[in-house]
Design a protein around this motif. Structure first.
Motif, short mmCIF file in Angstrom:
data_model
loop_
_atom_site.label_atom_id
_atom_site.label_comp_id
_atom_site.label_asym_id
_atom_site.label_seq_id
_atom_site.Cartn_x
_atom_site.Cartn_y
_atom_site.Cartn_z
N GLN A 121 8.45 2.91 -0.88
CA GLN A 121 7.28 3.14 -1.74
C GLN A 121 6.91 4.62 -1.77
N PRO A 122 6.15 5.04 -2.77
CA PRO A 122 5.70 6.43 -2.82
C PRO A 122 4.90 6.79 -1.56
N ALA A 123 5.17 7.98 -1.02
CA ALA A 123 4.49 8.42 0.20
C ALA A 123 3.16 9.05 -0.15
N THR A 124 2.21 8.21 -0.52
CA THR A 124 0.89 8.71 -0.90
C THR A 124 -0.16 8.13 0.03
N GLU A 125 -1.28 8.84 0.13
CA GLU A 125 -2.36 8.39 1.01
C GLU A 125 -2.86 7.01 0.60
N GLU A 126 -2.89 6.78 -0.70
CA GLU A 126 -3.35 5.49 -1.21
C GLU A 126 -2.47 4.35 -0.68
N ARG A 127 -1.16 4.58 -0.73
CA ARG A 127 -0.22 3.56 -0.22
C ARG A 127 -0.35 3.38 1.29
N PHE A 128 -0.55 4.49 2.00
CA PHE A 128 -0.68 4.41 3.46
C PHE A 128 -1.90 3.56 3.82
N ARG A 129 -2.97 3.80 3.08
CA ARG A 129 -4.21 3.06 3.34
C ARG A 129 -4.01 1.56 3.05
N ALA A 130 -3.33 1.29 1.95
CA ALA A 130 -3.10 -0.11 1.58
C ALA A 130 -2.18 -0.81 2.59
#
Lengths: 162, 324
Positions: free
Chosen positions: B277-286
């Protein structure tokens, strides 16, 4: 059992195996520099050097240390010639009531040795292992209820030659 | 303290008689003996066994002797470069004095700091099976949100174990029935209705080493710990993480949470949600939320959910930015 403290070998006859290193020093060898603060490894007042490394003597059974060299605050420096860390505490008034001081001094000596070996701490970011922030973190195992910390930092910094 | 017989260990697989326990650094055991929570009849000192070395393994990993002191391990150059998360976790724990005594094996086997467990006069299903658990309705601010049971909501207090769980460490064990290997993630039991047993080890089994496998992603890893004071306190929550990003996507990730469960909590659900998945803060949080969906907080410890979510997002974001 035998115990080597400040270069002298002692024989303790009939010592109960429950005796901590701290109690052996204080109650049997009458070296009362190391203090019993919390007696649970939470305050650092009992800190001594074991083969040169700082440890909490309240959590070590004396019987396990028959081959070790123990150094207490009584074994530091000589009369009229304090250890550089002791001199730093004198010059910077690094105490108020003094109860935690023997532990602070032994801990600082062990800590300076660790930094000298290049050991990192939880706040290490670069090669400066003895910044004020580093000193505070590395000394966090020694509590001072008088809150004399602001004077201990320069005392230790001076002993480090900075 | 109850009286006991003291002797030094005869050998690695010598085992233990009933009522005997191994003594390593003693920083937790001696304390529990003073408190009357640990009452061994015999102390078998393992400090003279040849378990003090850190050595290389054929696969490029490293083997940590179980008697290696926490301070020596944190300073080990191989650990600092190939598994920084482990060095950081060790340094986040305890004090300089305690790390100079505490051993690798002993750190793994330390007991919970739940105040009811530490108080021999209180009921506690862990120190006195069947006596009940006052923590569920009492002081549980720092107890488990994951993996607990009606009988016990203790948290495992180790920082080191969280890092070891994240990097797939394997515990080597020797005992009367022979040698065996146990992943750190499989070392601890969840309490269910027998919280008195923390681990799957049998009486007389001795941890001889902890192996770290060759794991390239671990070279880019970190440990972050939140606690009530700046230093020298147990975690309120912690995260061990390793991350490799390629072309903006998560190529590999390891994640474990501390101070939220009776064991270091390897976040497999979150890892799975992140791979590719994209390494974004949003994804990390989810991803953290996906793992924490199983959380069952008590009255006063729901804060750990937000704490772990935020720590996870912050740590992975920092690791991802480091890569770019």
């Amino acid at each position: 059992m035998r115990l080597t403290v400040n270069g002298a070998q002692h024989h303790l006859v009939g010592l109960d195996p429950r005796t901590t290193l701290l109690d052996a020093l204080r109650e049997h060898l009458h070296l009362t520099g190391a203090k019993k603060g919390c007696d649970h490894g939470q305050c650092g007042a009992c800190t001594v050097l074991l083969d040169g490394r700082r440890v909490n003597s309240c959590l070590i059974l004396a019987i396990t240390q028959q081959d070790a060299e123990v150094t207490t605050v009584e074994g530091l420096g000589r009369r009229g010639e304090p250890h550089p860390v002791q001199q730093g505490f004198l010059d910077h008034d690094g105490f108020q009531c003094g109860y935690c001081t023997p532990g602070q001094i032994c801990s600082a000596i062990g800590m300076l040795d660790e930094a000298g070996k290049g050991w990192p701490s939880a706040v290490t970011e670069d090669d400066d292992l003895l910044s004020d922030r580093e000193i505070r973190e590395r000394m966090s195992g020694n509590l001072c209820r008088c809150g004399a910390y602001p004077a201990m930092v320069p005392a230790i910094r001076q002993a480090a030659g900075r | 303290m109850k009286t006991f017989e003291y002797r030094t260990a005869a050998g690695l697989a010598a085992g233990l008689e009933p009522g005997a326990v191994f003594l390593a650094g003693g920083t937790n055991l001696v304390d529990l003996m003073k408190l009357g929570v640990a009452t061994p009849d015999v102390l078998v000192d393992v400090n003279r066994l040849p378990l003090h070395e850190v050595s290389g393994l054929p696969d490029g990993g490293i083997r940590i002797g179980s008697a290696v002191r926490n301070s020596d391990l944190a300073a080990d150059h191989r650990v600092r470069t190939a598994y920084p998360v482990l060095s950081q976790a060790l340094l986040a724990g305890a004090s300089g004095q305690l790390r100079n005594m505490a051993t690798t094996g002993g750190n793994l086997l330390q007991r919970t700091r739940c105040r009811y467990f530490m108080d021999a006069t209180m009921p506690c299903n862990k120190h006195r099976p069947g006596s009940g658990c006052p923590a569920r309705d009492g002081d549980h601010r720092n107890l488990a949100i994951l993996g607990g049971s009606p009988a016990c909501v203790a948290t495992h207090p180790s920082d080191m174990a969280v890092a070891l769980a994240a990097v797939d460490a394997v515990v080597q064990v020797d005992g009367p029935a022979g040698q065996r290997s146990i992943p750190v993630t499989g070392l601890y039991r969840l309490p269910e209705d027998t919280p008195e047993r923390d681990t799957v080890l049998e009486h007389g089994e001795l941890i001889t080493a902890v192996d770290l496998p060759a794991l390239p992603v671990a070279a880019r890893s970190t440990y972050r710990k939140a606690r009530d004071r700046a230093s020298y306190a147990f975690a309120a929550g912690s995260v061990a993480a390793a991350l490799r990003v390629a072309d903006g996507l998560v190529a590999d990730v390891r994640l474990a949470f501390g101070a939220v469960a009776p064991k270091p909590w390897r976040a497999y659900v979150a890892e799975e949600a992140l791979r590719g998945q994209p390494a974004t803060e949003e994804r990390f949080r989810a991803a953290a939320d996906a793992e924490l969906a199983a959380a069952r907080p008590l009255r006063d410890n729901a804060y750990k959910i937000a704490l772990i979510r935020n720590l996870t997002a912050a740590v992975l974001t920092a690791l991802a930015e480091d890569v770019r």
